[in-house]
Write a protein that holds these residues in place. Structure first.
Motif, mmCIF file in Angstrom:
data_model
loop_
_atom_site.group_PDB
_atom_site.id
_atom_site.type_symbol
_atom_site.label_atom_id
_atom_site.label_comp_id
_atom_site.label_asym_id
_atom_site.label_seq_id
_atom_site.Cartn_x
_atom_site.Cartn_y
_atom_site.Cartn_z
ATOM 1 N N ASP A 77 0.861 -1.186 0.000
ATOM 2 C CA ASP A 77 0.000 0.000 0.000
ATOM 3 C C ASP A 77 0.893 1.230 0.000
ATOM 4 O OD1 ASP A 77 -1.694 2.119 0.572
ATOM 5 O OD2 ASP A 77 -2.629 1.150 2.300
ATOM 6 N N ASP A 80 -2.578 6.105 -2.700
ATOM 7 C CA ASP A 80 -3.479 5.889 -3.837
ATOM 8 C C ASP A 80 -2.992 4.760 -4.741
ATOM 9 O OD1 ASP A 80 -5.159 7.905 -3.058
ATOM 10 O OD2 ASP A 80 -4.369 9.386 -4.464
ATOM 11 N N GLU A 81 -1.670 4.604 -4.824
ATOM 12 C CA GLU A 81 -1.114 3.564 -5.679
ATOM 13 C C GLU A 81 -0.653 2.393 -4.827
ATOM 14 O OE1 GLU A 81 2.508 2.613 -8.804
ATOM 15 O OE2 GLU A 81 1.935 4.680 -8.479
ATOM 16 N N TRP A 82 -1.004 1.213 -5.258
ATOM 17 C CA TRP A 82 -0.522 -0.018 -4.642
ATOM 18 C C TRP A 82 0.486 -0.634 -5.603
ATOM 19 C CZ3 TRP A 82 -2.802 -2.960 -0.365
ATOM 20 C CH2 TRP A 82 -3.668 -2.193 0.410
ATOM 21 N N GLU A 107 -7.279 -6.346 -7.912
ATOM 22 C CA GLU A 107 -7.949 -5.086 -8.236
ATOM 23 C C GLU A 107 -9.123 -4.827 -7.282
ATOM 24 O OE1 GLU A 107 -10.141 -3.344 -12.154
ATOM 25 O OE2 GLU A 107 -8.287 -4.482 -12.468
ATOM 26 N N ARG A 111 -9.200 -1.639 -4.742
ATOM 27 C CA ARG A 111 -10.330 -0.695 -4.824
ATOM 28 C C ARG A 111 -11.073 -0.601 -3.499
ATOM 29 N NH1 ARG A 111 -12.623 -2.046 -10.730
ATOM 30 N NH2 ARG A 111 -11.468 -0.414 -11.803
ATOM 31 N N GLY A 114 -9.550 1.920 -1.217
ATOM 32 C CA GLY A 114 -9.397 3.280 -1.713
ATOM 33 C C GLY A 114 -8.283 3.494 -2.708
ATOM 34 N N GLY A 115 -7.608 2.426 -3.131
ATOM 35 C CA GLY A 115 -6.540 2.571 -4.109
ATOM 36 C C GLY A 115 -7.086 2.920 -5.477
ATOM 37 N N THR A 116 -6.351 3.744 -6.204
ATOM 38 C CA THR A 116 -6.793 4.155 -7.534
ATOM 39 C C THR A 116 -5.864 3.671 -8.648
ATOM 40 O OG1 THR A 116 -5.621 6.275 -7.346
ATOM 41 C CG2 THR A 116 -7.941 6.215 -6.634
ATOM 42 N N ARG A 117 -4.701 3.127 -8.282
ATOM 43 C CA ARG A 117 -3.749 2.627 -9.275
ATOM 44 C C ARG A 117 -3.020 1.424 -8.700
ATOM 45 N NH1 ARG A 117 0.064 7.468 -10.493
ATOM 46 N NH2 ARG A 117 -0.112 7.608 -8.251
#
Length: 150
Positions: A77, A80-82, A107, A111, A114-117
Motif C-alpha cells: 500500500d 493511492d497507488e498499490w 484489483e 479498490r 481506496g486505491g486508484t492505481r
C-alpha cells in the motif's frame, strides 16, 4: 473465482526464503552481476523487512480457488497507488485463467481500500506475464533495455 487470504506464518516463512532466491536468479538472468543482485536484495530487504518483519502497508496472501491454494501475492500500500511485488500461480495451473482471476482479485482488494492505481514490474524475458498484464489494462510506464556484449 479466486480470493485472497492472508498467508499463514509457516507459509510465509517458506515463501519468504523462496521469493528472494527466485528474485536473485531473475536479476542475474536479466543481466545483473551476482554482486549487483545481492546489493539490490539487501537494499530491498532493509526497506520492506526492517527489524525482521514486513513494513507497514505490506500484505502477503495465498490465492485461494475454492479451498485450494493456487498461488500467492505480495502487495504494498503506497497510498493511492498499490504495488505488486510478487504474484505467483502454481506452475501446473498456469494457462487456466488463474493469473487473470488473481489480477482481478487484487484489483477488487485495492479498490476496496481506496486505491486508484496498481503498479508492478515485470522482467523483460517474462513474455507470458507481460501479455497478461497488458490484456488486463496495464500500461508500460518505463522500459529498460540492455545489450550483452560478448
Amino acid at each position: 473465482m479466486v480470493s485472497l487470504q492472508p498467508m499463514s506464518a509457516e507459509g510465509f516463512d517458506r515463501w519468504w526464503s523462496r521469493v528472494w532466491t527466485e528474485y536473485r536468479a531473475e536479476l542475474i538472468a536479466a543481466g545483473s552481476t551476482e554482486a549487483a543482485a545481492d546489493e539490490n536484495i539487501s537494499q530491498n530487504l532493509s526497506a520492506v523487512y526492517p527489524d525482521g518483519q514486513l513494513a507497514p502497508g505490506n500484505h502477503v496472501f495465498d490465492v485461494i480457488n475454492r479451498e485450494d491454494v493456487v498461488g500467492c501475492v505480495w502487495l504494498a500500500d503506497r497510498g493511492d497507488e498499490w504495488f505488486i511485488y510478487d504474484i505467483e500461480v502454481t506452475e501446473s495451473l498456469r494457462g487456466r485463467g488463474m493469473g487473470r482471476a488473481t489480477m482481478q482479485a487484487i484489483e477488487q482488494f485495492v479498490r476496496g481500500r481506496g486505491g486508484t492505481r496498481i503498479g508492478l514490474s515485470v522482467f523483460g524475458h517474462n513474455a507470458t506475464a507481460q501479455k497478461l498484464y497488458l490484456s488486463e489494462g496495464y500500461e508500460i510506464t518505463r522500459l529498460s533495455m540492455m545489450k550483452k556484449l560478448n
